[in-house]
Scaffold this active site. Structure first.
Site, PDB file in Angstrom:
ATOM      1  CG  LEU A   1      -1.805   1.256   1.372  1.00 33.27           C
ATOM      2  CD1 LEU A   1      -2.817   1.327   0.231  1.00 33.27           C
ATOM      3  CD2 LEU A   1      -2.527   1.242   2.714  1.00 33.27           C
TER       4      LEU A   1
ATOM      5  CG  ASN B   1       8.671   5.903  -3.652  1.00 29.80           C
ATOM      6  OD1 ASN B   1       8.170   5.003  -4.326  1.00 29.80           O
ATOM      7  ND2 ASN B   1       8.736   7.160  -4.065  1.00 29.80           N
ATOM      8  NE  ARG B   2       6.079   0.478   3.011  1.00 30.37           N
ATOM      9  CZ  ARG B   2       4.930   0.435   2.318  1.00 30.37           C
ATOM     10  NH1 ARG B   2       4.509   1.512   1.665  1.00 30.37           N
ATOM     11  NH2 ARG B   2       4.213  -0.661   2.283  1.00 30.37           N
ATOM     12  CG  LEU B   3      11.627   7.614   0.577  1.00 33.69           C
ATOM     13  CD1 LEU B   3      12.068   8.483  -0.591  1.00 33.69           C
ATOM     14  CD2 LEU B   3      12.839   7.119   1.363  1.00 33.69           C
TER      15      LEU B   3
END
Length: 215
Positions: free
Chosen positions: A8, A191-193
């Protein structure tokens, strides 16, 4: 069960230093109000982590009943497992998680019992059956023979404390306050940033330092 292919992307918001207040509680109240406005179920629910003398962490969900100028307040049974942990190690961490908003807040600090007058005032605001229910758990997390046995205890207590009369506040029940030394605001990003901004109390205890953390 393998969830390694589940993904997600978090793209509902951003968190920038320039929008942050100097102290964290204004931000916490803002996010709570936004969660309430968006009809997040029980937005004041937290996962509460404690660790007693056995060095085994324990976590459970409780409901925050107040955000103060020092931290967050919740109420529980002092004889519960969490109460025993707190007695042995008076530090805790709380996690608010609002999935639909892709946000979370971590509150870490020392934990103490609230003033008894405050506990009494809150207890009398609870619904009648919740007041009686507090008397059933002696102690909370203790063993009971069956659901029927618990229901019988509840029925007997309702006879002892009839509706319309004042139900006394149990001595073994009351409030705790986590006085925050750290509060971290987390906003999910693509982007999990993720954005992670940490408030830490300065040595003077009346100012806060804000630091951005790597995700």
């Amino acid at each position: 069960m393998d969830f390694s292919d589940k993904r997600l992307s978090y793209e509902k918001g951003a968190l920038h230093e320039e929008i942050l207040p100097q102290e964290p509680f204004a931000m916490l109240k803002q996010w709570l109000n936004e969660a309430i406005e968006q009809n997040v179920p029980e937005p004041y629910a937290i996962s509460l982590a404690t660790c007693g003398s056995d060095n085994m962490p324990a976590v459970r969900t409780v409901l925050v009943r107040e955000v103060t100028e020092l931290g967050v307040v919740f109420y529980t049974n002092y004889l519960s497992h969490k109460g025993q942990d707190i007695e042995q190690n008076p530090h805790a961490e709380a996690l608010f998680f609002w999935h639909d908003m892709q946000r979370q807040v971590r509150v870490r600090g020392a934990i103490t019992k609230v003033d008894r007058v405050k506990t009494e005032a809150y207890f009398q605001k609870r619904p009648y059956e919740s007041q009686v229910g507090a008397w059933v758990s002696q102690p909370q997390s203790g063993e009971v023979a069956s659901r029927e046995a618990m229901d019988e205890i509840f029925a007997n207590l309702k006879q002892k404390f009839p509706e319309g009369d004042t139900v006394p506040t149990p001595e073994f029940w009351g409030g705790y306050e986590i006085a925050a030394t750290e509060i971290e605001f987390w906003q999910g990003r693509a982007n999990r940033l993720h954005d992670r901004l940490l408030y830490s109390r300065a040595s003077t205890q009346d100012t806060w330092q804000i630091t951005r953390l790597l995700p």
